[in-house]
Design an enzyme around this catalytic site. Sequence first.
Site: not given
Length: 281
Positions: A37, A153, A184, A186
Amino acid sequence: MEVFREIQGLRHFLSAYKQQRKSIGFVPTMGALHQGHLELVRKSMSQNDITVCSIFVNPTQFNNPSDLEKYPRDVDADLAKLEKISCGVVFLPDVDEMYDKEIFVNIHFGYLENVMEGKFRPGHFKGVGLIVAKLFNVVLPSRAYFGTKDLQQLAIITQLCRELLFDIEIIPVQTVREPDGLAMSSRNELLSSSERPQATDLYKALLFAREKLIDKESVESVKKNVRDFFESDSAVELEYFEIVNTDDLQNISDIGEAKRVSLCLAGYLGKVRLIDNISLY
Ligand code: PAF
């Protein structure tokens, strides 16, 4: 760093930038921020006059209520990370700020929402499309940044902008990986210490498949080898492994002259769902 919880305050703040024709970069997130992010935020900061990062765990994109409940949340840590890299603005709305009690609008993405992730997470991309459209209308960014780890997405949002005529440049940003190759995410936070090393199997399988395709092994045989690997040699329960055209996500059965090819997979390690993809060339 300015933090807004309400649409009105954020719109008012950003209107001064709009009037001066300054560029606004936007990074939508669901929090639990990691280096991936922060890379999006850094990229946006390098290309725009101001960067807005939103943190909103969007309920409409979770088809499984326990997944929504378990989703990692740590707003204080997120704000500290954004402050440290000098992000300009954070938008932190609650659910009532973003949604009316009843939702009537339903965005369809045709086959784009039914393959791969969409097949296993029905309704997921309708929720993503709806919240991203709402956030775009609040922020009115010049550019918006999305990681290529969520390849489907990215395709959905590119289509959303094209069809709804959002005047926003969508900037894809390369997946950031841990030193052992794990993409990576979450969700990695939810892995136990014994699961964590096993999670690299996703990336290992992708690298193996890429090598075989470059060596001219057939798509069918590579797919079978990958499925066999997960069945017999890995703790990851494979949901899908697809070889697709990067732009329209159509399955590719023969690599031939295809230039933009992506290898995509998803699977469960214990209760944690992980996805990854790499491009062929
Ligand atoms: O990628 C995500 O974190 C989410 O799907 C997004 C784009 C922030 C929409 O909720």
